[in-house]
Design a protein around this motif. Structure first.
Motif, PDB file in Angstrom:
ATOM      1  N   GLN A 242      41.516 -19.440   7.609  1.00 32.09           N
ATOM      2  CA  GLN A 242      40.614 -20.573   7.388  1.00 32.09           C
ATOM      3  C   GLN A 242      41.332 -21.870   7.011  1.00 32.09           C
ATOM      4  N   TYR A 243      42.495 -21.744   6.388  1.00 29.70           N
ATOM      5  CA  TYR A 243      43.176 -22.964   5.915  1.00 29.70           C
ATOM      6  C   TYR A 243      43.840 -23.703   7.087  1.00 29.70           C
ATOM      7  N   ASP A 244      44.058 -24.992   6.892  1.00 24.77           N
ATOM      8  CA  ASP A 244      44.698 -25.836   7.917  1.00 24.77           C
ATOM      9  C   ASP A 244      44.194 -25.484   9.307  1.00 24.77           C
ATOM     10  N   ASP A 248      37.876 -24.483  12.601  1.00 24.86           N
ATOM     11  CA  ASP A 248      37.130 -23.546  11.754  1.00 24.86           C
ATOM     12  C   ASP A 248      35.616 -23.748  11.843  1.00 24.86           C
ATOM     13  N   THR A 396      39.284 -21.048  -2.316  1.00 21.28           N
ATOM     14  CA  THR A 396      39.793 -21.769  -1.153  1.00 21.28           C
ATOM     15  C   THR A 396      41.153 -21.216  -0.751  1.00 21.28           C
ATOM     16  N   ASN A 398      44.788 -21.102   1.167  1.00 24.55           N
ATOM     17  CA  ASN A 398      45.762 -22.149   1.535  1.00 24.55           C
ATOM     18  C   ASN A 398      47.018 -21.570   2.181  1.00 24.55           C
ATOM     19  N   ARG A 565      34.593 -25.794  -1.561  1.00 29.01           N
ATOM     20  CA  ARG A 565      35.316 -26.900  -0.942  1.00 29.01           C
ATOM     21  C   ARG A 565      35.259 -26.878   0.581  1.00 29.01           C
ATOM     22  N   MET A 566      34.504 -25.925   1.128  1.00 29.29           N
ATOM     23  CA  MET A 566      34.511 -25.798   2.589  1.00 29.29           C
ATOM     24  C   MET A 566      33.857 -26.979   3.286  1.00 29.29           C
ATOM     25  N   GLN A 568      34.068 -30.124   2.473  1.00 25.76           N
ATOM     26  CA  GLN A 568      35.068 -31.181   2.652  1.00 25.76           C
ATOM     27  C   GLN A 568      35.932 -30.912   3.886  1.00 25.76           C
ATOM     28  N   MET A 569      36.347 -29.648   4.034  1.00 32.67           N
ATOM     29  CA  MET A 569      37.197 -29.297   5.178  1.00 32.67           C
ATOM     30  C   MET A 569      36.448 -29.509   6.482  1.00 32.67           C
ATOM     31  N   SER A 572      36.158 -33.120   7.307  1.00 35.57           N
ATOM     32  CA  SER A 572      37.385 -33.726   7.814  1.00 35.57           C
ATOM     33  C   SER A 572      37.671 -33.250   9.237  1.00 35.57           C
ATOM     34  N   ASN A 573      37.217 -32.064   9.598  1.00 40.12           N
ATOM     35  CA  ASN A 573      37.429 -31.591  10.972  1.00 40.12           C
ATOM     36  C   ASN A 573      36.580 -32.333  11.997  1.00 40.12           C
TER      37      ASN A 573
END
Ligand SMILES: Cc1cc2nc3c(=O)[nH]c(=O)nc-3n(C[C@H](O)[C@H](O)[C@H](O)COP(=O)(O)OP(=O)(O)OC[C@H]3O[C@@H](n4cnc5c(N)ncnc54)[C@H](O)[C@@H]3O)c2cc1C
Ligand SMILES: Cc1ncc(C[n+]2csc(CCOP(=O)(O)OP(=O)(O)O)c2C)c(N)n1
Length: 580
Positions: A242-244, A248, A396, A398, A565-566, A568-569, A572-573
């Motif tokens: 899921q990170y970077d 996602d 979250t 990472n 925090r998902m 926010q991710m 940003s995607n």
């Protein structure tokens, strides 16, 4: 050099296989082995209070290091207690060797005191379970057990009668080299070609990834980027994928969130990569499906399959990336990313409760503060129960953090023992046990193990004085709650009485400070957070069979709650997505 006995030779072979410690409880037939460990400086005996803890701890150690770990139980009840933790390790594909010591060899089959037949009992939770019936047989049998555990990723059990352990060992004719690492499995050319063809023909491809993509993050991202695929994941895949991840679209299943369900159902081709996601009702039956898995027996057991690809995730993706045609059209991907962000936005909007102010404390607030405060390389162990929900939604990933739980076996009481195993691999690393009060009290005796070894595990207790997840199941089934109430002590006082740091938190304003202080504390610590038993609301359209057993789920409906925090991710995607 004095001639070795069988137990000493046994321990030498374990050391040669890289085993650093055996978790267990001593006793009778096991004593020769424990004594051999005492005299061998390369390996430690870890004395726990319940053998189930020993097995969970070994399983967690193996999941953290990827290497063989070991546990032991004395004859009869001693090794019987290992069984639940061994089931968990086996289903989590953790390489664990269990020593089940056995009654004197001359008495087997005669109904002797404490007699059981471990080689039969452990068959279902192991790749290999055999009895050592002579000293000469031991080295090759133990080595075979190790090769099974390491090579097939799971549990091996060896049963060793105490009298044989104490006998002189025969000279070994030759040392046998042990398997230490796994080969990478490249699929056959025909499968690769067929999969390339299917991908090139499809307009909308979705990837759904599981824990088999561990170590293949870069390849998954490159592949998704080339064919413009959204990426959904299963719970055990979350920490790896899921990170970077600019592609996602969230997690599937009842605890899922975002647009994973839509992405897996609205594509033309779904590629399952390294996942054994068990909730088949969440998988589509009207799109083409290809599955990549290193275990051929897992191919097609959860969904219909148009192509079965037997191979390593990383190796297969390496073969595919240069062969597939790049896709220029990212409409499907962008639509799914937008859907994902909107879904999370919707959840957050619907979720209007001021959780940071609520008394009793809202568990989602606890999980979100913990997520913010925990180290970047923390290990979280998660109890089965509502902690699964909080971890799935709020912790979250990472790429450096680890989140392990009894995700496939679904046993309660796993978090504390798993934290013990994780902490032994590195006493400097932050290890946090997210425990339910039901789960914690089930194996609470092993809180003493933290104190005995001064293990700096931090237990964060989500104390709702109930078996919350089952209450939820009963509620959904229209049943009154029954048998779900826990009359609990002040767990912080219990922790202090054991010799650890303990603090009880009842007001939200005290939470952050208490967690900070506990995380900073050098030794074992417990934060007893009194949480709201009615924390999770259920969307009205959810039905009983969707919740019961978490196996019969028949729709895309998710449990109502925050998403940490998902959002926010996800936001940003979609920042770069135009025209939506
Ligand atoms: C109360 C509770 C609720 C849950 N709710 C959900 C939920 O809503 N959603 C959810 O997703 N999960 C949920 N789970 C977890 C669920 O039960 C499964 O454990 C999880 O979905 C499996 O994730 P996975 O497919 O990533 O891992 P696994 O089941 O471990 O599957 C991994 C697969 O990858 C394969 N593999 C391993 N290595 C490789 C490799 N190198 N290359 C290729 N293949 C490889 C393996 O053979 C295996 O088939 C819940 C668990 C509990 C206890
Ligand atoms: C060993 C075992 N017994 C029973 C269950 C059934 N079960 C699943 S979750 C759960 C309740 C867990 O309660 P608790 O640890 O207090 O966590 P909560 O759900 O309240 O957060 C139970 C009884 C199980 N999964 N494992």
């Amino acid at each position: 050099m004095a001639k070795q006995n069988v137990a000493e030779q046994f321990v030498d072979i374990l050391v040669r296989a890289g085993v650093k410690r055996l978790y267990g409880v001593v006793g009778d037939s096991l004593n020769p082995v424990v004594d051999a460990i005492r005299r061998n400086s390369a390996i430690d005996w870890i004395h726990v209070r319940h053998e189930e803890t020993a097995a969970f701890a070994a399983g967690a150690e193996a999941q953290i290091t990827g290497k063989l770990a070991a546990c032991a139980g004395s004859c009869g009840p001693g090794n019987l207690h290992l069984i639940n933790g061994l089931y968990d390790a086996h289903r989590s594909m953790a390489p664990v060797l269990a020593l089940a010591s056995q009654i004197p060899s001359s008495e087997i089959g005669l109904g002797y005191f404490q007699e059981t037949h471990p080689e039969r009992l452990f068959q279902e939770c192991s790749h290999y379970s055999e009895l050592i019936s002579s000293p000469k047989q031991m080295p090759r049998l133990l080595q075979t057990a190790i090769q099974h555990a390491v090579g097939q990723s799971g549990v091996s059990v060896v049963s060793l009668p105490g009298d044989i352990a104490a006998e002189p060992a025969p000279e070994r004719a030759a040392e046998t080299a042990l398997v230490t690492s796994r080969p990478s499995v490249r699929p056959g050319d025909a499968e690769i070609e067929k999969l390339v063809e299917m991908i090139d023909e499809a307009d909308k491809v979705t990837l759904f990834c599981g824990s088999g993509t561990a170590g293949a993050h870069a390849e998954v991202m490159e592949f998704a980027g080339k064919i413009k695929s959204p990426i959904g994941h299963a719970l055990r895949g979350k920490e790896w994928i899921q990170y970077d991840n600019p592609y996602d679209v969230g997690m599937s299943g009842l605890l899922g969130y975002g647009a994973a369900y839509e992405a897996t159902h609205e594509c033309d081709l779904l590629i399952l990569i390294g996942t054994d996601f068990p909730y088949n009702a969440f998988l589509p039956d009207d799109v083409k499906i290809a599955q990549i898995d290193v275990r051929p027996e897992h191919l097609g057991r959860r969904s219909k399959l148009d192509l079965a690809v037997w191979g390593d995730a990383k190796e297969t993706l390496r073969c595919l990336i240069p062969r597939v045609k790049p896709k220029g059209d990212r409409k499907f991907l962008d639509r799914m990313l937008k859907k994902h962000a909107d879904a999370l936005e919707g959840v957050v909007k619907a979720y209007t409760r001021k959780v940071e102010k609520q008394v009793p404390i809202h568990p989602e607030y606890v999980a979100s503060v913990l997520d913010e405060l925990a180290d970047e390389d923390a290990v979280f162990t998660v109890d089965t129960g509502m902690c699964n929900v909080w971890a799935a939604r709020y912790i979250t990933p990472n790429g450096r953090r680890r989140v392990i739980g009894s995700f496939s076996h679904g046993s309660m009481a796993n978090a504390l023992p798993m934290a013990i195993g994780a902490q032994f691999t590195d006493t400097e690393r932050q290890v946090i046990s997210m425990s339910g009060d039901g789960g914690f009290s089930m194996l609470m005796g092993d809180f003493l193990t933290l104190v005995q070894y001064d293990l700096p595990v931090k237990v964060v207790l989500f104390n709702n004085s109930s078996l919350g997840m089952v209450e939820l199941e009963m509620l959904v089934a229209g049943l009154p709650s029954y048998g779900t109430t826990n009359k609990n002590p002040d767990f912080a006082a219990v922790a202090r009485a054991c010799g650890a740091y303990g603090v009880r938190v009842e007001k939200p304003k005290d939470l952050e400070g208490a967690l900070k202080a506990a995380l900073k504390h050098k030794g074992p610590a417990l934060v007893d957070v009194v949480t709201d038993p009615n924390a999770l609301s259920i969307p009205p359209k959810i039905s009983a069979e969707m919740v019961t057993g978490f196996a019969l789920s028949a729709s895309k409906i998710v449990l109502d709650g925050g998403v940490g925090r998902m959002l926010q991710m996800a936001r940003s995607n979609i920042r770069n997505v135009r025209g939506l």
